[in-house]
Design a protein around this motif. Structure first.
Motif, mmCIF file in Angstrom:
data_model
loop_
_atom_site.group_PDB
_atom_site.id
_atom_site.type_symbol
_atom_site.label_atom_id
_atom_site.label_comp_id
_atom_site.label_asym_id
_atom_site.label_seq_id
_atom_site.Cartn_x
_atom_site.Cartn_y
_atom_site.Cartn_z
ATOM 1 N N ARG A 43 82.709 2.019 33.171
ATOM 2 C CA ARG A 43 83.477 3.261 33.213
ATOM 3 C C ARG A 43 84.690 3.171 34.128
ATOM 4 N NH1 ARG A 43 85.396 7.636 30.671
ATOM 5 N NH2 ARG A 43 85.517 9.482 32.012
ATOM 6 N N GLY A 44 84.576 2.468 35.266
ATOM 7 C CA GLY A 44 85.715 2.450 36.165
ATOM 8 C C GLY A 44 85.553 1.499 37.328
ATOM 9 N N LEU A 45 86.655 1.328 38.071
ATOM 10 C CA LEU A 45 86.705 0.409 39.199
ATOM 11 C C LEU A 45 87.420 1.066 40.372
ATOM 12 C CD1 LEU A 45 87.984 -2.713 37.218
ATOM 13 C CD2 LEU A 45 85.598 -2.256 37.854
ATOM 14 N N SER A 46 86.897 0.798 41.575
ATOM 15 C CA SER A 46 87.618 1.115 42.807
ATOM 16 C C SER A 46 88.212 -0.197 43.316
ATOM 17 C CB SER A 46 86.671 1.697 43.856
ATOM 18 O OG SER A 46 85.977 2.822 43.359
ATOM 19 N N VAL A 56 96.953 -4.980 40.332
ATOM 20 C CA VAL A 56 96.473 -4.348 39.111
ATOM 21 C C VAL A 56 97.575 -3.665 38.306
ATOM 22 C CG1 VAL A 56 95.951 -2.067 40.092
ATOM 23 C CG2 VAL A 56 94.542 -2.967 38.210
ATOM 24 N N ILE A 57 98.694 -3.359 38.930
ATOM 25 C CA ILE A 57 99.737 -2.568 38.274
ATOM 26 C C ILE A 57 100.175 -3.146 36.924
ATOM 27 C CG2 ILE A 57 102.094 -1.683 38.474
ATOM 28 C CD1 ILE A 57 100.068 -0.145 40.161
ATOM 29 N N LEU A 73 93.477 1.015 30.167
ATOM 30 C CA LEU A 73 93.284 0.996 31.616
ATOM 31 C C LEU A 73 94.215 2.027 32.234
ATOM 32 C CD1 LEU A 73 93.139 -2.833 32.436
ATOM 33 C CD2 LEU A 73 91.255 -1.279 31.957
ATOM 34 N N ARG A 74 93.632 3.066 32.814
ATOM 35 C CA ARG A 74 94.414 4.125 33.445
ATOM 36 C C ARG A 74 94.307 3.989 34.960
ATOM 37 N NH1 ARG A 74 92.233 9.628 31.412
ATOM 38 N NH2 ARG A 74 93.988 10.341 32.674
ATOM 39 N N GLY A 75 95.461 3.908 35.635
ATOM 40 C CA GLY A 75 95.475 3.717 37.075
ATOM 41 C C GLY A 75 95.783 4.994 37.835
ATOM 42 N N PHE A 76 95.137 5.148 39.000
ATOM 43 C CA PHE A 76 95.314 6.333 39.845
ATOM 44 C C PHE A 76 95.436 5.896 41.304
ATOM 45 C CE2 PHE A 76 92.920 7.544 36.140
ATOM 46 C CZ PHE A 76 93.402 8.796 35.769
ATOM 47 N N ASN A 77 96.132 6.702 42.087
ATOM 48 C CA ASN A 77 96.192 6.515 43.530
ATOM 49 C C ASN A 77 95.514 7.718 44.176
ATOM 50 O OD1 ASN A 77 96.979 6.652 46.296
ATOM 51 N ND2 ASN A 77 98.745 5.355 45.899
ATOM 52 N N THR A 78 94.322 7.508 44.747
ATOM 53 C CA THR A 78 93.615 8.592 45.439
ATOM 54 C C THR A 78 93.728 8.450 46.960
ATOM 55 O OG1 THR A 78 91.480 7.423 45.480
ATOM 56 C CG2 THR A 78 91.973 8.752 43.532
ATOM 57 N N ASP A 112 94.175 -13.287 41.702
ATOM 58 C CA ASP A 112 94.354 -14.205 40.588
ATOM 59 C C ASP A 112 93.201 -14.170 39.592
ATOM 60 O OD1 ASP A 112 92.604 -15.272 42.406
ATOM 61 O OD2 ASP A 112 93.330 -17.326 42.238
ATOM 62 N N ARG A 113 92.109 -13.513 39.945
ATOM 63 C CA ARG A 113 90.953 -13.408 39.038
ATOM 64 C C ARG A 113 90.765 -12.006 38.470
ATOM 65 N NH1 ARG A 113 86.270 -13.631 41.421
ATOM 66 N NH2 ARG A 113 85.280 -13.773 39.372
ATOM 67 N N LEU A 114 91.629 -11.070 38.864
ATOM 68 C CA LEU A 114 91.436 -9.674 38.470
ATOM 69 C C LEU A 114 91.513 -9.485 36.957
ATOM 70 C CD1 LEU A 114 91.010 -6.736 39.247
ATOM 71 C CD2 LEU A 114 93.475 -6.526 39.574
ATOM 72 N N ALA A 115 92.518 -10.043 36.308
ATOM 73 C CA ALA A 115 92.669 -9.872 34.860
ATOM 74 C C ALA A 115 91.473 -10.440 34.118
ATOM 75 C CB ALA A 115 93.958 -10.527 34.386
ATOM 76 N N GLU A 116 91.019 -11.610 34.547
ATOM 77 C CA GLU A 116 89.853 -12.240 33.904
ATOM 78 C C GLU A 116 88.606 -11.379 34.067
ATOM 79 O OE1 GLU A 116 87.127 -16.305 34.406
ATOM 80 O OE2 GLU A 116 88.939 -16.007 35.614
ATOM 81 N N PHE A 117 88.441 -10.800 35.262
ATOM 82 C CA PHE A 117 87.271 -9.952 35.515
ATOM 83 C C PHE A 117 87.291 -8.729 34.596
ATOM 84 C CE2 PHE A 117 85.036 -6.482 37.544
ATOM 85 C CZ PHE A 117 83.869 -7.070 38.018
ATOM 86 N N ILE A 118 88.443 -8.078 34.509
ATOM 87 C CA ILE A 118 88.548 -6.873 33.677
ATOM 88 C C ILE A 118 88.346 -7.197 32.199
ATOM 89 C CG2 ILE A 118 90.136 -5.071 32.885
ATOM 90 C CD1 ILE A 118 91.282 -4.963 35.704
ATOM 91 N N ASP A 119 88.888 -8.319 31.744
ATOM 92 C CA ASP A 119 88.730 -8.707 30.340
ATOM 93 C C ASP A 119 87.270 -8.943 29.977
ATOM 94 O OD1 ASP A 119 91.424 -8.553 29.870
ATOM 95 O OD2 ASP A 119 91.806 -10.704 30.138
#
Length: 378
Positions: free
Chosen positions: A149-152, A161-162, A188-193, A135-142
């Motif tokens: 540069r990026g987030l794991s 995050v989707i 925001l570009r998402g990847f699955n590693t 519930d705090r992810l969007a606020e953190f990214i904003d």
């Protein structure tokens, strides 16, 4: 007798006498010849100069303020103390920020892996941890500044995050799971590693194919395990979960992958009459299960437990007790982190790093394991 007498001039008198011939004196003739010779010489010189000028004009190139091959500078005069050669200036890399997000997050080994990689690559990048819930992810990214540069991402953010992503790679789109976010000029570009992390960790212990696979757990990582099973050539997959209702979302993915799938209660995992080639546990660390499997299954099946804290897990201890092969989730974490480093450095998970073998070795050493997840010898 007459006083007049006939005289003959001597040699000096003869040279002084001017003899005219056809009305032109010898001196005048010589002067004319000299003038003609001089005029002819000047004409030849002028003609040669014209030819040289024309040739130079044909060979002349347009002026270039920055020639490709400038004339070498003259060597400096020798001194008693030779000048110290100047060192080539290195391009200064900008400092960037990265972090692993999740909750709880204090146990994460991602900072050790990533810091080792960027140190080996000579990049002045910072990598931290941040306790963030869905519930705090969007606020953190904003709130992220331009130097980020990026987030794991780990539990419970891989699906949260989707909706925030502007672009996804094929695996993130296929699984509906992203564990890596690249901040790329406002997008925001998402990847699955995780998928490749599972496959590479298993290949490191010699498992390159599996026909029948068990997956324990029905969360986000189970979707990555399904795709990894398909990449290993699986035909059948049994998924054992704590809640059948919350795990039915995996069924369409399995059918899309061409897998025969059964979703069953977790307590029935050890009742299969067929022994799987591979068991992948995606259960959170510290979670116990009633499924202990038979000794025969534990000896013959490879276990990959994606959890690495605490280690060994209950399942890993059971496998090790009978000499079964166990792959630690720390090995999976290291291999997927290598792909994350590729993404953060170049934006492309398929673009190998400079001296990538050395980078991976530094990452593995930082967490004390080899490629298979086995502890390094002291």
């Amino acid at each position: 007798m007459s006083d007049e007498r006939e005289t003959t001039p001597n040699d000096e008198t003869a040279e002084a006498v001017t003899i005219e011939e056809n009305g032109v004196s010898e001196a005048s003739a010589e002067a004319s010849i000299a003038a003609l010779v001089e005029a002819e010489r000047r004409a030849e010189a002028e003609e040669a100069a014209v030819e040289d000028a024309e040739l130079a004009a044909e060979l002349e190139e347009p002026a270039d303020p920055e020639p490709d091959h400038p004339e070498p500078l003259p060597e400096p005069a020798a001194t008693t103390s030779p000048a110290k050669p100047k060192q080539a200036k290195k391009t200064k890399q900008p400092a960037r920020k990265l972090a692993v997000l999740g909750s709880p997050i204090g146990h994460s080994k991602s900072p050790a892996l990533h810091r080792a990689a960027y140190k080996k690559l000579g990049l002045p990048w910072q990598y931290e941890t941040a306790d963030v819930t869905g519930d705090r992810l969007a606020e953190f990214i904003d709130g992220l500044e331009p130097e980020w540069r990026g987030l794991s991402l780990t539990m419970p953010l891989k699906q949260s995050v989707i909706p925030l992503l502007g672009d996804m790679d094929r695996l993130a789109e296929q699984t509906g799971v992203a564990n890596t976010v690249l901040l790329d000029d406002g997008t925001l570009r998402g990847f699955n590693t995780d998928v490749s992390g599972i496959v590479w960790a298993l290949e490191a212990v010699g498992l390159e194919s599996a026909t029948f696979v068990h997956i324990l757990g029905g969360g986000a990582t189970a979707a990555s395990a399904l795709v990894a099973a398909a990449e290993l050539g699986a035909e059948r997959v049994d998924i054992f979960v704590r809640s059948l209702e919350r795990s039915v979302w995996l069924e369409p993915l399995a059918h899309e992958l061409g897998l025969r799938v059964r979703i069953r209660p977790l307590s029935q995992a050890d009742r299969s009459l067929d022994i799987p080639d591979l068991v992948i546990s995606t259960l959170p660390g510290g979670v116990s299960t009633d499924a202990l499997y038979t000794d025969s299954t534990r000896r013959r099946s490879v276990l990959l437990d994606v959890s690495y804290e605490p280690w060994p897990s209950v399942l890993a201890s059971a496998w090790q007790a009978v000499g079964g092969r166990v792959v630690s989730g720390l090995a999976m974490l290291a291999h997927q982190a290598l792909l994350q480093v590729r993404i953060f450095v170049s934006g492309d998970p398929l673009e190998p790093l400079d001296d990538e073998d050395a980078v991976l070795a530094a990452m593995l050493e930082a967490v004390g394991i080899d490629e298979s997840g086995a502890p390094l010898a002291d």
